[in-house]
Design a protein around this motif. Structure first.
Motif, PDB file in Angstrom:
ATOM      1  N   LEU A 198       0.847  -1.190   0.000  1.00  0.00           N
ATOM      2  CA  LEU A 198       0.000   0.000   0.000  1.00  0.00           C
ATOM      3  C   LEU A 198       0.887   1.245   0.000  1.00  0.00           C
ATOM      4  O   LEU A 198       2.100   1.146   0.129  1.00  0.00           O
ATOM      5  CB  LEU A 198      -0.904  -0.015   1.235  1.00  0.00           C
ATOM      6  CG  LEU A 198      -1.930  -1.151   1.290  1.00  0.00           C
ATOM      7  CD1 LEU A 198      -2.642  -1.176   2.638  1.00  0.00           C
ATOM      8  CD2 LEU A 198      -2.942  -1.037   0.153  1.00  0.00           C
ATOM      9  N   ASN A 202       2.115   0.262   4.263  1.00  0.00           N
ATOM     10  CA  ASN A 202       0.811  -0.191   4.746  1.00  0.00           C
ATOM     11  C   ASN A 202      -0.044   0.939   5.317  1.00  0.00           C
ATOM     12  O   ASN A 202      -0.744   0.760   6.313  1.00  0.00           O
ATOM     13  CB  ASN A 202       0.960  -1.306   5.791  1.00  0.00           C
ATOM     14  CG  ASN A 202       2.116  -1.072   6.724  1.00  0.00           C
ATOM     15  OD1 ASN A 202       2.300   0.046   7.197  1.00  0.00           O
ATOM     16  ND2 ASN A 202       2.900  -2.102   6.978  1.00  0.00           N
ATOM     17  N   ALA A 204      -3.063   2.104   5.087  1.00  0.00           N
ATOM     18  CA  ALA A 204      -4.396   1.774   4.578  1.00  0.00           C
ATOM     19  C   ALA A 204      -5.315   2.987   4.601  1.00  0.00           C
ATOM     20  O   ALA A 204      -6.228   3.100   3.785  1.00  0.00           O
ATOM     21  CB  ALA A 204      -5.003   0.647   5.408  1.00  0.00           C
ATOM     22  N   ASP A 205      -5.069   3.910   5.544  1.00  0.00           N
ATOM     23  CA  ASP A 205      -5.883   5.125   5.589  1.00  0.00           C
ATOM     24  C   ASP A 205      -5.704   5.952   4.322  1.00  0.00           C
ATOM     25  O   ASP A 205      -6.680   6.369   3.686  1.00  0.00           O
ATOM     26  CB  ASP A 205      -5.572   5.940   6.844  1.00  0.00           C
ATOM     27  CG  ASP A 205      -4.075   6.125   7.111  1.00  0.00           C
ATOM     28  OD1 ASP A 205      -3.250   5.766   6.245  1.00  0.00           O
ATOM     29  OD2 ASP A 205      -3.722   6.636   8.202  1.00  0.00           O
ATOM     30  N   SER A 208      -7.122   4.316   1.141  1.00  0.00           N
ATOM     31  CA  SER A 208      -8.574   4.373   0.985  1.00  0.00           C
ATOM     32  C   SER A 208      -9.010   5.491   0.050  1.00  0.00           C
ATOM     33  O   SER A 208      -9.899   5.305  -0.782  1.00  0.00           O
ATOM     34  CB  SER A 208      -9.234   4.559   2.360  1.00  0.00           C
ATOM     35  OG  SER A 208      -8.944   3.488   3.201  1.00  0.00           O
ATOM     36  N   ILE A 237      -5.797  -3.445   1.545  1.00  0.00           N
ATOM     37  CA  ILE A 237      -6.601  -2.956   2.668  1.00  0.00           C
ATOM     38  C   ILE A 237      -7.262  -4.128   3.396  1.00  0.00           C
ATOM     39  O   ILE A 237      -7.268  -4.190   4.627  1.00  0.00           O
ATOM     40  CB  ILE A 237      -7.656  -1.942   2.177  1.00  0.00           C
ATOM     41  CG1 ILE A 237      -6.974  -0.650   1.704  1.00  0.00           C
ATOM     42  CG2 ILE A 237      -8.655  -1.632   3.289  1.00  0.00           C
ATOM     43  CD1 ILE A 237      -7.911   0.331   1.034  1.00  0.00           C
ATOM     44  N   GLN A 241      -7.042  -6.293   7.710  1.00  0.00           N
ATOM     45  CA  GLN A 241      -8.150  -6.596   8.610  1.00  0.00           C
ATOM     46  C   GLN A 241      -7.682  -7.554   9.704  1.00  0.00           C
ATOM     47  O   GLN A 241      -6.998  -8.541   9.431  1.00  0.00           O
ATOM     48  CB  GLN A 241      -9.307  -7.202   7.822  1.00  0.00           C
ATOM     49  CG  GLN A 241     -10.642  -7.175   8.526  1.00  0.00           C
ATOM     50  CD  GLN A 241     -11.798  -7.341   7.557  1.00  0.00           C
ATOM     51  OE1 GLN A 241     -11.697  -8.049   6.543  1.00  0.00           O
ATOM     52  NE2 GLN A 241     -12.918  -6.690   7.842  1.00  0.00           N
ATOM     53  N   PHE A 253     -10.262  -2.835  10.112  1.00  0.00           N
ATOM     54  CA  PHE A 253      -9.180  -2.586   9.165  1.00  0.00           C
ATOM     55  C   PHE A 253      -8.147  -1.694   9.860  1.00  0.00           C
ATOM     56  O   PHE A 253      -8.448  -0.536  10.187  1.00  0.00           O
ATOM     57  CB  PHE A 253      -9.690  -1.866   7.913  1.00  0.00           C
ATOM     58  CG  PHE A 253     -10.595  -2.682   7.048  1.00  0.00           C
ATOM     59  CD1 PHE A 253     -10.110  -3.752   6.304  1.00  0.00           C
ATOM     60  CD2 PHE A 253     -11.951  -2.374   6.957  1.00  0.00           C
ATOM     61  CE1 PHE A 253     -10.956  -4.500   5.498  1.00  0.00           C
ATOM     62  CE2 PHE A 253     -12.793  -3.110   6.143  1.00  0.00           C
ATOM     63  CZ  PHE A 253     -12.293  -4.185   5.414  1.00  0.00           C
ATOM     64  N   SER A 255      -5.126   0.861  10.345  1.00  0.00           N
ATOM     65  CA  SER A 255      -4.897   2.089   9.590  1.00  0.00           C
ATOM     66  C   SER A 255      -3.462   2.235   9.099  1.00  0.00           C
ATOM     67  O   SER A 255      -3.222   2.702   7.982  1.00  0.00           O
ATOM     68  CB  SER A 255      -5.242   3.309  10.461  1.00  0.00           C
ATOM     69  OG  SER A 255      -6.550   3.218  10.959  1.00  0.00           O
ATOM     70  N   ASN A 265     -10.582   6.894   8.998  1.00  0.00           N
ATOM     71  CA  ASN A 265     -10.684   5.441   8.906  1.00  0.00           C
ATOM     72  C   ASN A 265     -11.736   5.054   7.862  1.00  0.00           C
ATOM     73  O   ASN A 265     -12.804   4.529   8.176  1.00  0.00           O
ATOM     74  CB  ASN A 265     -11.051   4.872  10.287  1.00  0.00           C
ATOM     75  CG  ASN A 265     -11.094   3.363  10.296  1.00  0.00           C
ATOM     76  OD1 ASN A 265     -10.200   2.703   9.783  1.00  0.00           O
ATOM     77  ND2 ASN A 265     -12.149   2.807  10.865  1.00  0.00           N
ATOM     78  N   GLN A 267     -11.531   2.874   5.325  1.00  0.00           N
ATOM     79  CA  GLN A 267     -11.222   1.650   4.605  1.00  0.00           C
ATOM     80  C   GLN A 267     -12.476   0.889   4.167  1.00  0.00           C
ATOM     81  O   GLN A 267     -12.573   0.418   3.040  1.00  0.00           O
ATOM     82  CB  GLN A 267     -10.317   0.741   5.452  1.00  0.00           C
ATOM     83  CG  GLN A 267      -8.913   1.287   5.660  1.00  0.00           C
ATOM     84  CD  GLN A 267      -8.787   2.150   6.895  1.00  0.00           C
ATOM     85  OE1 GLN A 267      -9.400   3.195   6.977  1.00  0.00           O
ATOM     86  NE2 GLN A 267      -7.985   1.717   7.845  1.00  0.00           N
ATOM     87  N   SER A 287     -15.918  -5.718   4.005  1.00  0.00           N
ATOM     88  CA  SER A 287     -16.352  -4.438   4.566  1.00  0.00           C
ATOM     89  C   SER A 287     -17.469  -4.623   5.577  1.00  0.00           C
ATOM     90  O   SER A 287     -17.464  -4.011   6.653  1.00  0.00           O
ATOM     91  CB  SER A 287     -16.820  -3.502   3.442  1.00  0.00           C
ATOM     92  OG  SER A 287     -15.739  -3.115   2.630  1.00  0.00           O
TER      93      SER A 287
END
Length: 426
Positions: A198, A202, A204-205, A208, A237, A241, A253, A255, A265, A267, A287
């Motif tokens: 990502l 990583n 992930a925030d 997104s 993402i 999890q 998920f 962040s 947040n 995701q 999700s």
């Protein structure tokens, strides 16, 4: 655990009324955001900005000595709000603001394709401070998100404007796609193996917002060149999890690295948007797992600011749990994700959950504090600790409050819950 499922059942059976009676009461008041908005003249053209800070008690504009007076990070979100508000209400003034804010975003694009973030009081660009340089970072993602949102709406009814949007969007994609990592490697954090492909391994925030942008773009043009990037981001993402239906952190998920934080947040909503764009049902399942099990956990705890997870004796354990600060930017993503889950499934439980979470703005929070004032449109800057509310009302908190409440406004189920709660505590 028992209390978590009691909450879920309670939400399921919350009463719902017909749409008609809810039209009488609206919580969305643009007055304070309109106060933060200002027209500026750059290169003989009228652009719009949103001032970043307004402090209690007089709420006059406040600049930052290092950063400036306005930024893409806020302007992009405000543009999305005003455009959505116009689509819902037909308010012509909102459309004028949306277009002028869009012009500011276009003005802020660097020759390298990324975006500068801040401008000074004299409207010149801050090109040097670390939160303003033109680079792959939050403000560039938000700019792209605003561009594709505007392109989606104006396509077919404003040829000249769409041409400018497309040119800017193409310049971003030209640098973004090669920058994204497609090498699916994993990295260990506190005993947990996490995706490292990502943004910034990583984040992930941040991923997104990029995923939302590419999904909207793909929905418009079905451009197959972005399809693998959508899948890589969504898969990454989902790889962040943690936990399970009955084990902490209940399918949250993460962040960034082995931490979760409430702010930004997004995701779950981003993965739902990708699922819709490319018709991938497994994304919906991931999700929904966070929304169904993790969000009720947060509701029961009166929300959290952040925590870390680490593996001990083969199972996940929590550490460094922080309750404060709590801000609108941490609440809004859960509301819009829950409503997206309702749209994806038709299950009213998710709309009810969105309404329940939105009550945070009116006192359903750790200190029963009002965090949004519908009479002024001010979204307050946060719950700082067990006794203190930050009564300042800057751009981010105001915009995030309005985005959340406009989303609730458009859903009769969620709005009924918020309206009933507001009438009870007013």
């Amino acid at each position: 655990m028992k209390n978590i499922f009691i909450i879920a059942i309670t939400l399921l059976f919350t009463g719902v009324s017909c749409a008609g009676e809810m039209k009488e009461l609206s919580f969305v008041n643009t007055a304070h955001l309109d106060h933060l908005y200002q027209d500026i003249i750059v290169n003989n053209d009228t652009l719009g900005i949103i001032h970043i800070y307004a402090e209690y008690p007089d709420y006059n504009w406040i600049d930052d000595d290092d950063e400036g007076a306005a930024c893409v990070d806020d302007v992009a979100r405000a543009m999305v709000f005003y455009l959505d508000y116009y689509k819902y209400t037909g308010d012509a003034a909102a459309m004028v603001k949306a277009k002028r804010l869009l012009k500011y975003i276009l003005y802020m694009q660097s020759e390298n394709g990324w975006f500068y973030n801040f401008t000074w009081k004299n409207n010149t660009i801050n090109k040097e401070f670390r939160t303003s340089v033109a680079e792959p970072n939050w403000w560039s993602w938000r700019a792209l998100r605003a561009l594709v949102e505007a392109e989606s709406y104006f396509r077919g009814n404003d040829t000249e404007l769409v041409a400018k949007i497309k040119s800017s969007r193409d310049r971003v994609l030209k640098v973004l796609l090669p920058w994204l990592n497609s090498d699916r490697k994993f990295k260990d954090y506190s005993g947990i193996s996490l995706p490292a492909w990502l943004p910034y391994e990583n984040a992930a925030d941040q991923a997104s917002i990029v995923l939302e942008s590419l999904s909207i773009y793909y929905s418009l043009y079905k451009d197959s060149t972005v399809l693998p990037y959508i899948k890589n981001l969504a898969d990454g993402i989902i790889g962040m999890q943690a936990g399970s239906d009955g084990r902490f952190p209940f399918n949250a998920f993460l962040s960034w690295q082995n931490t979760w934080h409430a702010w930004g947040n997004a995701q779950a909503e981003a993965v739902l948007q990708a699922a819709k764009a490319i018709s991938e049902k497994s994304y919906i399942k991931a999700s929904l797992a966070e929304i169904k099990y993790f969000y009720p956990y947060l509701v029961e705890r009166k929300y959290l600011s952040s925590f870390a997870v680490e593996k001990k004796a083969g199972s996940l354990d929590s550490s460094d749990i922080q309750v404060y600060s709590q801000i609108a930017y941490g609440i809004r993503p859960m509301i819009t994700a829950s409503l997206a889950a309702y749209d994806a499934t038709g299950d009213s439980t998710y709309a009810q959950l969105a309404g329940r979470i939105a009550c945070w703005f009116f006192g359903d929070n750790p200190i029963t504090a009002k965090m949004y004032d519908p009479e002024t449109g001010r979204g307050f800057d946060g719950i700082s600790d067990p006794v203190k509310v930050n009564k300042n009302s800057g751009a981010e908190s105001t915009i995030e409050s309005l985005l959340a409440l406009l989303a609730v406004e458009k859903n009769d189920i969620a709005k009924k819950i918020v309206t009933d709660y507001y009438k009870k505590v007013k």
